[in-house]
Enzyme design. Structure first.
Site, PDB file in Angstrom:
ATOM      1  N   GLU A  45       1.538  15.473 -25.917  1.00 28.33           N
ATOM      2  CA  GLU A  45       0.740  15.461 -24.697  1.00 28.33           C
ATOM      3  C   GLU A  45      -0.253  16.622 -24.671  1.00 28.33           C
ATOM      4  OE1 GLU A  45       0.607  13.139 -22.607  1.00 28.33           O
ATOM      5  OE2 GLU A  45       2.508  12.033 -22.670  1.00 28.33           O
ATOM      6  N   ASP A  61       2.960   3.636 -30.275  1.00 26.08           N
ATOM      7  CA  ASP A  61       1.594   3.133 -30.146  1.00 26.08           C
ATOM      8  C   ASP A  61       0.526   3.918 -30.896  1.00 26.08           C
ATOM      9  OD1 ASP A  61       2.117   5.211 -28.377  1.00 26.08           O
ATOM     10  OD2 ASP A  61       1.473   4.146 -26.581  1.00 26.08           O
ATOM     11  N   GLU A 107       3.012  -2.398 -15.170  1.00 26.78           N
ATOM     12  CA  GLU A 107       3.473  -1.472 -16.201  1.00 26.78           C
ATOM     13  C   GLU A 107       4.154  -2.205 -17.349  1.00 26.78           C
ATOM     14  OE1 GLU A 107       4.421   2.516 -17.763  1.00 26.78           O
ATOM     15  OE2 GLU A 107       2.846   1.579 -16.568  1.00 26.78           O
ATOM     16  N   GLU A 113      -5.286   1.208 -20.618  1.00 29.02           N
ATOM     17  CA  GLU A 113      -5.309   0.465 -21.884  1.00 29.02           C
ATOM     18  C   GLU A 113      -5.974  -0.908 -21.808  1.00 29.02           C
ATOM     19  OE1 GLU A 113      -2.473   3.699 -21.979  1.00 29.02           O
ATOM     20  OE2 GLU A 113      -2.605   1.969 -20.620  1.00 29.02           O
TER      21      GLU A 113
END
Length: 545
Positions: free
Chosen positions: A126, A257, A365, A407
């Site tokens: 992050e 991902d 989600e 996304e």
């Protein structure tokens, strides 16, 4: 014949007709792409949303990581370094909001990245994508005028480098204590270990210290060199102490991902002559097409399934996973592989359907679907309401919240820039309308919501947080969708997973070897209760159809 069989048989025919060879990469964006005059209004709408939501942050939370827009309070959950400021800097510059940008540069100059301002524990992933990526992208977009951005990036990364705790360690720990410089969690996931090389290699360029690149790139090489559950598709959890996978889960969703995302992006950003990165991505896509692609029994939507720890197919997906359409579109263009591009467009179409199907026009989600591959039957849908929803829309919602994720709009942006089909502009405009109607609160900020399929949103139905990626990703992708396509062109920039654009050199003629990686198996994957045979040789995709 099932739809899955039809897909597989079609690919086999294409392989015969179009065998692999070295192929020349074409431009990613559609040549001479222009926006219609109506796009400028939507672009201005997005800019106004940024200005309004960021001003709410400035008023109630400036200097802290995030704004709680309903309660009008700050939150520090990214080590207290002002995540929303740093993460949003590139968007400010792209939008021409120089007053915000200059204020942010001044703020960054006062941050002490050598110690956490809150919890001692720091996430390497992050922190890299939000802070390091934000600093370096802002440095480039500002004409490389603010050296303080690189100085602070170096200060931060020198501390993160302690994630490699021993001399011979190649996989970094995912979290470290910034006070003691020691790891805090035993295992990591491939998205954490494999999503550093864009940013760290960029820092090497600006500092002249190649150690950053070697550390991050070495982690990806280690993951790519292991024997995967399926060719190219690494398992989700890895042990830094032993360089072994700790499970067999395969997903293009959270936890895995951006490892897959960065394989092709690193090849493009660096123009490396090492084919490992592009070929590993190509192999992962090939395996995904062969084993994970599924069509829904309602609507014929194309999804990427996942596998559980036992190798069993799970018909589940997520908002996070919906980046895959854009990634396949980008990678398919770089490999000049229309098959991959077309599958990417279909994946983007199915993800947009999750927006188009809800009462708010915003996607959930998590969601699941039913396929006719015999491994999941309709009686697995938990309740009647979800069954009825599936019969209308071709998916059913399992987690209904929206936390300002980007996304679906990211893939929509790639689809627009590559095809020039104005339906993608219409979809982005629809999202803007939904955001203004359902997400904005009295403070001027924008919040998440608990149920995207409930248009009657009250105060208690809101998620009281504005994530920093609202500024970095959602609003940037929307703005660029309606902006001049030559501004931040996909042929001149590569986006990190936080949508921070990095300047890319002119494209190479060829990315990858044109072949898949040789087998490391035998590979065994279970679909349902039936083990598939070992794969040798690996079937190939078409390079032209």
């Amino acid at each position: 014949m099932t739809r899955l069989s039809a897909i597989t048989r079609g690919l086999a025919v294409l392989t015969i007709l179009f065998p692999f060879s070295a192929i020349v990469a074409g431009p990613v964006q559609k040549p001479s792409l222009e926006i219609p005059p109506s796009a400028l209004k939507h672009r201005d709408d997005v800019k106004n949303i940024f200005r309004e939501s960021y001003n709410a942050y400035r008023k109630f939370a400036f200097g802290h990581d995030d704004l709680l827009p309903v309660s009008r309070r700050p939150l520090d959950d990214r080590n207290g370094w002002g995540a929303s400021i740093v993460d949003g800097m590139a968007t400010m510059k792209i939008m021409g909001l120089d007053d915000f940008f200059n204020e942010a540069v001044d703020f960054v100059g006062k941050i002490d990245f050598s110690e956490s301002q809150t919890s001692d524990t720091v996430s390497i992933f992050e922190t890299t994508i939000r802070y390091l990526g934000g600093l370096l992208s802002a440095f480039e977009l500002s004409g490389k005028q603010h050296n303080i951005l690189v100085e602070k990036a170096k200060q931060l990364t020198d501390k993160m480098a302690f994630a490699w705790a021993t001399k011979d360690q190649t996989i970094p720990w995912g979290f470290i204590d910034f006070t003691t410089n020691t790891p805090t969690i035993a295992n990591t996931v491939i998205a954490e270990a494999g999503t550093l090389d864009l940013e760290w290699s960029r820092l090497s360029i600006y500092t002249g210290n190649d150690t950053y690149r070697r550390l991050a790139e070495g982690s990806v090489r280690t993951i790519a060199g292991l024997t995967d559950p399926l060719p190219g598709l690494a398992a989700q959890i890895i042990k830094p102490a032993t360089n072994e996978f700790a499970d067999n889960n395969i997903t293009w969703g959270g936890g895995s991902d951006s490892y897959f995302e960065y394989l092709i992006k690193y090849a493009r950003l660096t123009n490396t002559d090492d084919n490992l990165f592009a070929d590993t991505w190509h192999t992962a896509v090939d395996s995904s097409i062969k084993f994970l692609l599924r069509k829904s029994t309602v609507g014929n939507h194309l999804y990427l399934a996942e596998t559980d720890n036992y190798g069993k197919i799970v018909h589940a997906s997520s908002h996070l996973a919906c980046f895959h359409g854009g990634n396949w579109i980008l990678g398919g263009k770089l490999l000049n592989n229309k098959t991959i591009v077309n599958f990417g467009l279909e994946l983007a179409e199915a993800c947009w359907n999750t927006y188009a199907s809800t009462e708010t026009g915003i996607g959930p989600e998590n969601f699941e679907f039913i396929s006719d591959d015999s491994f999941q039957s309709s009686d697995t849908i938990p309740n009647r309401q979800q069954r009825e929803f599936y019969e209308k829309h071709g998916f059913f919602i399992t987690v209904a919240s929206y936390i300002l994720r980007p996304e679906v709009l990211e893939s929509n942006f790639y689809a627009w820039r590559v095809t020039g089909d104005t339906k993608y502009l219409d979809r982005a405009a629809s999202a803007i309308d939904s955001f203004k109607k359902f997400l904005q609160v009295d403070s001027g900020g924008f919040s998440g919501i608990n149920d995207v399929d409930d248009a009657n949103i009250q105060r208690g139905d809101r998620i009281d947080k504005t994530e920093s990626f609202w500024y970095a990703e959602v609003l940037k992708y929307l703005y660029l969708t309606f902006d001049d396509p030559d501004h931040i062109s996909l042929d001149k920039y590569v986006f990190n997973t936080e949508a921070q654009p990095f300047e890319a050199p002119p494209a190479k003629p060829v990315y990858g070897s044109g072949s898949l990686l040789p087998p490391k198996g035998p590979y065994v994957m279970k679909t349902g209760n039936v083990p598939l045979p070992a794969i040798s040789p690996i079937p190939t995709l078409s390079s032209g159809a």
